[in-house]
Design a protein around this motif. Structure first.
Motif, PDB file in Angstrom:
ATOM      1  N   ASN A  26       0.875  -1.523   0.241  1.00  8.46           N
ATOM      2  CA  ASN A  26       0.286  -0.096   0.089  1.00  8.46           C
ATOM      3  C   ASN A  26       0.525   1.153  -0.241  1.00  8.46           C
ATOM      4  O   ASN A  26       0.273   2.439   0.218  1.00  8.46           O
ATOM      5  N   LEU A  27       2.239   1.041  -0.552  1.00 12.67           N
ATOM      6  CA  LEU A  27       3.017   2.161   0.001  1.00 12.67           C
ATOM      7  C   LEU A  27       3.965   1.649  -1.679  1.00 12.67           C
ATOM      8  O   LEU A  27       4.111   0.373  -2.196  1.00 12.67           O
ATOM      9  N   ARG A  28       4.573   2.883  -1.882  1.00 12.68           N
ATOM     10  CA  ARG A  28       5.392   3.098  -3.244  1.00 12.68           C
ATOM     11  C   ARG A  28       7.056   3.737  -2.685  1.00 12.68           C
ATOM     12  O   ARG A  28       7.436   4.907  -3.566  1.00 12.68           O
ATOM     13  N   CYS A  29       7.000   3.055  -2.222  1.00 13.14           N
ATOM     14  CA  CYS A  29       8.837   3.883  -1.604  1.00 13.14           C
ATOM     15  C   CYS A  29       9.922   3.925  -2.856  1.00 13.14           C
ATOM     16  O   CYS A  29       9.896   2.359  -3.707  1.00 13.14           O
ATOM     17  N   MET A  30       9.842   4.998  -2.955  1.00 12.85           N
ATOM     18  CA  MET A  30      11.021   4.975  -4.531  1.00 12.85           C
ATOM     19  C   MET A  30      12.120   4.214  -4.205  1.00 12.85           C
ATOM     20  O   MET A  30      12.640   3.663  -5.981  1.00 12.85           O
ATOM     21  N   TYR A  31      12.851   3.360  -3.919  1.00 13.94           N
ATOM     22  CA  TYR A  31      14.012   2.769  -3.107  1.00 13.94           C
ATOM     23  C   TYR A  31      13.711   1.262  -3.296  1.00 13.94           C
ATOM     24  O   TYR A  31      14.403   0.176  -3.439  1.00 13.94           O
ATOM     25  N   CYS A  32      12.475   0.738  -3.578  1.00 16.50           N
ATOM     26  CA  CYS A  32      11.746  -0.555  -3.315  1.00 16.50           C
ATOM     27  C   CYS A  32      10.625  -0.557  -4.189  1.00 16.50           C
ATOM     28  O   CYS A  32      11.352  -1.944  -5.110  1.00 16.50           O
ATOM     29  N   THR A 100       6.963  -4.703   8.986  1.00 17.85           N
ATOM     30  CA  THR A 100       5.762  -3.774   8.474  1.00 17.85           C
ATOM     31  C   THR A 100       5.535  -2.667   7.749  1.00 17.85           C
ATOM     32  O   THR A 100       6.841  -1.403   8.855  1.00 17.85           O
ATOM     33  N   ASN A 101       4.878  -1.513   7.007  1.00 19.70           N
ATOM     34  CA  ASN A 101       5.023   0.062   6.987  1.00 19.70           C
ATOM     35  C   ASN A 101       4.806   0.482   8.386  1.00 19.70           C
ATOM     36  O   ASN A 101       4.229   1.859   7.826  1.00 19.70           O
ATOM     37  N   ALA A 102       3.398  -0.354   8.825  1.00 18.15           N
ATOM     38  CA  ALA A 102       2.508   0.794   9.563  1.00 18.15           C
ATOM     39  C   ALA A 102       0.635   1.136   9.633  1.00 18.15           C
ATOM     40  O   ALA A 102       0.659   2.052  10.453  1.00 18.15           O
ATOM     41  N   VAL A 103       1.153   1.152   7.865  1.00 19.02           N
ATOM     42  CA  VAL A 103      -0.346   1.584   7.699  1.00 19.02           C
ATOM     43  C   VAL A 103      -1.265   1.484   8.432  1.00 19.02           C
ATOM     44  O   VAL A 103      -2.159   2.047   8.580  1.00 19.02           O
ATOM     45  N   ILE A 122       9.125  -1.438  12.289  1.00 19.40           N
ATOM     46  CA  ILE A 122       8.151  -0.716  11.457  1.00 19.40           C
ATOM     47  C   ILE A 122       9.281  -0.063  10.578  1.00 19.40           C
ATOM     48  O   ILE A 122      10.359   0.311  10.885  1.00 19.40           O
ATOM     49  N   SER A 123       9.160   0.509   9.321  1.00 22.11           N
ATOM     50  CA  SER A 123       9.858   0.782   8.440  1.00 22.11           C
ATOM     51  C   SER A 123       9.404   2.609   8.508  1.00 22.11           C
ATOM     52  O   SER A 123       8.346   2.900   7.819  1.00 22.11           O
ATOM     53  N   LEU A 124      10.446   3.480   8.882  1.00 20.48           N
ATOM     54  CA  LEU A 124       9.566   4.531   8.443  1.00 20.48           C
ATOM     55  C   LEU A 124      11.199   5.760   7.836  1.00 20.48           C
ATOM     56  O   LEU A 124      12.092   5.604   8.652  1.00 20.48           O
ATOM     57  N   ASP A 139      -0.103  10.231   1.009  1.00 24.21           N
ATOM     58  CA  ASP A 139      -0.373  10.302   1.644  1.00 24.21           C
ATOM     59  C   ASP A 139      -0.604   9.919   2.941  1.00 24.21           C
ATOM     60  O   ASP A 139      -1.756   9.856   3.234  1.00 24.21           O
ATOM     61  N   GLN A 140       0.688   8.903   3.822  1.00 25.21           N
ATOM     62  CA  GLN A 140       0.325   8.150   4.611  1.00 25.21           C
ATOM     63  C   GLN A 140       0.536   8.366   6.374  1.00 25.21           C
ATOM     64  O   GLN A 140       0.545   7.653   7.426  1.00 25.21           O
ATOM     65  N   PHE A 141       1.417   9.585   7.114  1.00 24.61           N
ATOM     66  CA  PHE A 141       1.740   9.674   7.642  1.00 24.61           C
ATOM     67  C   PHE A 141       1.344   9.393   8.558  1.00 24.61           C
ATOM     68  O   PHE A 141       1.765   8.785   9.631  1.00 24.61           O
ATOM     69  N   ASP A 142       0.286   9.806   8.643  1.00 24.81           N
ATOM     70  CA  ASP A 142      -0.522  10.177  10.291  1.00 24.81           C
ATOM     71  C   ASP A 142      -0.903   9.205  10.621  1.00 24.81           C
ATOM     72  O   ASP A 142      -0.933   8.318  11.818  1.00 24.81           O
TER      73      ASP A 142
END
Ligand code: SAM
Ligand code: SF4
Length: 331
Positions: A26-32, A100-103, A122-124, A139-142
């Motif tokens: 559910n994320l698209r990390c630029m390096y992954c 987990t990315n914790a979303v 947790i990856s942050l 836009d999932q920081f919160d």
């Protein structure tokens, strides 16, 4: 040859399996996982939970005692909590952990704990919502931050926060992450950017070594070393002066720790890898789906252990990019 006990090679006891339960995220990390250009596996190509459970049980005959669930994003796969319940019934495992990315962590933290899992990674990569968006494309920081707070409230311990440091992207936040360990009991671990995946942003300009990160953090105060046990993994661990938590450094590229690497990796499509940086894989899915007996699969896992490369060789050869995306391997 049937392997009924743990195998040791080069004094490494291979007892840790990283299991990628999905290639989706559910994320698209630029390096992954770049937004474009990554084809996802057809659902039928991904191991079912049933197949994963069988492979984990079989792997315990080869000495596996610790399983880390990863992905893609493990919490995003349907039915994950039920799978976790069944996995935690495998008594011979000493430890099950989750990256987990914790979303989705806020919703699932209680269920995860009910399965007896209380250590979590947790990856942050940013403490700034706009920067988080820039790195992850979402836009999932919160939600992530709420998930971390919930995990703390529930009593997860330790809460490890993995930060991939990227020069010119988030390296100006290194000190903020270090200061976080003074406010919170978190274990912040800095990870070097790795050249994994065909679509990879790795370049010398973006790379920042753990040595450089260490030096920057020293400007905040003394870093007192913590003596690690062999089960602690590859991080060099420290407490920053006045810290409630810890700071760890994982120099996967600059300080290879291959001689103590105890890991195997199983990709979401059932390929067994004995080194993150090597594209040599053993296909477990085909024999599994052909109905092969346990002993046959035990021998394949034994072969992977026997042939685990002595080292990744990236320091000598220079960084080369391994073909498979990190999201299918699981980090
Ligand atoms: N989605 C979950 C997460 O992000 O925690 C689990 C899977 S993710 C592939 C596992 C770990 O790999 C994350 O900590 C992520 O930061 C790390 N990772 C992915 N690509 C990387 C790269 N190119 N270099 C260094 N670490 C990477
Ligand atoms: Fe998803 Fe984790 Fe990869 Fe980020 S690092 S895209 S959260 S799998």
């Amino acid at each position: 040859m049937v392997i009924e006990q743990s195998l040791e090679k080069l004094h490494r006891r291979i007892n840790y399996l990283r299991l990628s339960v999905t290639d989706r995220c559910n994320l698209r990390c630029m390096y992954c996982m770049p937004e474009e250009g990554i084809p996802f596996l057809p659902h039928g190509d991904i191991l079912t939970y049933e197949e994963m459970l069988r492979l984990v049980k079989i792997s315990t005959r080869c000495g596996i005692r610790k399983v880390r669930l990863t992905g893609g994003e493990p919490l995003a796969r349907k039915g994950f909590i039920h799978f976790l319940e069944r996995l935690s019934d495998i008594n011979v495992l000493d430890e099950i952990t989750l990256t987990t990315n914790a979303v989705l962590l806020k919703e699932y933290a209680a269920d995860i704990m009910d399965c007896g899992i209380c250590r979590i990674n947790i990856s942050l990569d940013s403490l700034n919502p706009e920067r988080f968006f820039q790195i992850t494309g979402r836009d999932q920081f919160d939600r992530v931050w709420d998930g971390i707070q919930e995990a703390e409230r529930m009593g997860f311990n330790p809460i490890k926060i993995n930060v991939v440091a990227i020069k010119g992207v988030n390296d100006d936040e290194i000190l903020d992450f270090a200061r976080l360990t003074r406010e919170k009991p978190y274990h912040v671990r800095f990870i070097e950017l790795m050249p994994v995946g065909k679509e990879n942003i790795w370049s010398v300009d973006k790379f920042i070594s753990t040595e450089e990160i260490f030096k920057r953090i020293q400007t905040l105060g003394a870093l007192k070393p913590i003596v690690s046990s062999p089960l602690d993994g590859p991080a060099d661990r420290f407490v920053l002066d006045g810290g409630k938590g810890e700071i760890g450094f994982i120099g996967a590229l600059s300080q290879h720790f291959c001689d103590s690497c105890n890991r195997l990796r199983l990709t979401a499509e059932g390929q067994l890898r004995s080194c993150l940086f090597s594209d040599q894989e053993i296909d477990m899915k085909t024999p599994l789906r052909e109905g092969r007996e346990d002993d046959y699969l035990v021998n394949l896992i034994g072969y992977a252990i026997e042939n685990k490369p002595e080292e990744h060789g990236l320091i000598k050869s220079g960084p080369r990019k391994c073909i498979r995306q990190m999201s299918t391997i699981g980090g």
